[in-house]
Design an enzyme around this catalytic site. Sequence first.
Site, PDB file in Angstrom:
ATOM      1  N   HIS A 102       3.256   1.948   2.256  1.00 50.45           N
ATOM      2  CA  HIS A 102       3.712   2.419   3.568  1.00 50.45           C
ATOM      3  C   HIS A 102       5.224   2.273   3.729  1.00 50.45           C
ATOM      4  CE1 HIS A 102       2.977  -1.764   5.677  1.00 50.45           C
ATOM      5  NE2 HIS A 102       4.161  -1.720   5.128  1.00 50.45           N
ATOM      6  N   ASP A 130       0.821  -1.216   0.000  1.00 58.77           N
ATOM      7  CA  ASP A 130       0.000   0.000   0.000  1.00 58.77           C
ATOM      8  C   ASP A 130       0.857   1.269   0.000  1.00 58.77           C
ATOM      9  OD1 ASP A 130       1.051  -0.032   2.535  1.00 58.77           O
ATOM     10  OD2 ASP A 130      -0.870   0.020   3.592  1.00 58.77           O
ATOM     11  N   GLU A 153       0.833   4.430   7.054  1.00 57.52           N
ATOM     12  CA  GLU A 153      -0.093   3.938   6.046  1.00 57.52           C
ATOM     13  C   GLU A 153      -0.547   5.092   5.147  1.00 57.52           C
ATOM     14  OE1 GLU A 153      -0.046   0.945   5.861  1.00 57.52           O
ATOM     15  OE2 GLU A 153      -0.668  -0.174   7.626  1.00 57.52           O
TER      16      GLU A 153
HETATM   17  P1  PGA Z   1       8.126  -7.040   3.365  1.00 57.84           P
HETATM   18  O1  PGA Z   1       7.383  -5.841   4.096  1.00 57.84           O
HETATM   19  O2  PGA Z   1       9.566  -6.700   3.360  1.00 57.84           O
HETATM   20  O3  PGA Z   1       7.821  -8.247   4.223  1.00 57.84           O
HETATM   21  O4  PGA Z   1       7.547  -7.142   1.992  1.00 57.84           O
HETATM   22  C1  PGA Z   1       7.681  -4.535   3.713  1.00 57.84           C
HETATM   23  C2  PGA Z   1       6.849  -3.571   4.501  1.00 57.84           C
HETATM   24  O5  PGA Z   1       5.674  -3.853   4.765  1.00 57.84           O
HETATM   25  O6  PGA Z   1       7.372  -2.509   4.856  1.00 57.84           O
END
Ligand code: PGA
Length: 258
Positions: free
Chosen positions: A138, A136, A143
């Site tokens: 973030h 998304d 968020e």
């Molecule tokens: P991920 O998460 O490295 O497990 O893809 C990234 C994040 O949500 O910041």
Amino acid sequence: MLVLKVKDHEELSERAAGVIADEIRKKQDIVLGLATGETPLGVYRSLIRMHEEEGLDFSKVTTFNLDEYVGLSPTHKESYHYFMHENLFKHINMDPRNVYIPDGMVKDISAYCEWYEKKITELGGIDIQILGIGRDGHIGFNEPGSSLGSRTRIKTLSKETIEDNARFFWGVDNVPRTAITMGIQTIIEAKLIILLASGKRKAEIVRLAIEGPVSSRVPASIIQFHRKAAVIIDQEAASLLTREYSIWGEGEEIYLHL
Ligand code: PGA
């Protein structure tokens, strides 16, 4: 902002760890901003290897983690305290007094968040901030819709984040709904930012963050404003970009020094 393409997650991990290690060798008491998630795991593995094989010394390094779930104790297996201990700290020679991770069990969250910000400032600010990116957009748990000027605070997690993290909590219902996270402004004040993205599932959000407008809808897009930020992405994560970017070659590290 420098966009650097690499072959795969392994190369991304080695390259990012190489930049961090170079800086630790130059400045032993460096302040690192660390992230959790699958993406930086390879960086941590590489740093552990450098510690074991090359004697990379973490004894004077300070770390600040981006975030922690509210309500999870440090011993909870899905807490970010536990993650960091298992995947990095227990394998290297960090002084535990130099490790800062937001406390998800604290009673007065807003006073605590102020203290966390103060501590970062007191220690001279973050030298290198490692970031992942959520689907998304973030960074940390900032968020979509997070203020671009935000500081460390409590945030409600988005539906996408809860769904993405459900696999770690035996279902959506068990995922904490809130987290303490450094703010976007806190993050952007780091002297050097390294944002990592790997895999096809990140391709669309990487395109929006790099080539789209800077907007609180895609919090990671803020790094377009940073004067010393590198986005290191593998071929799959880069697959939807429409402009040309360099493949990491010789000499790229010059830009990536503090
Ligand atoms: P991920 O998460 O490295 O497990 O893809 C990234 C994040 O949500 O910041």
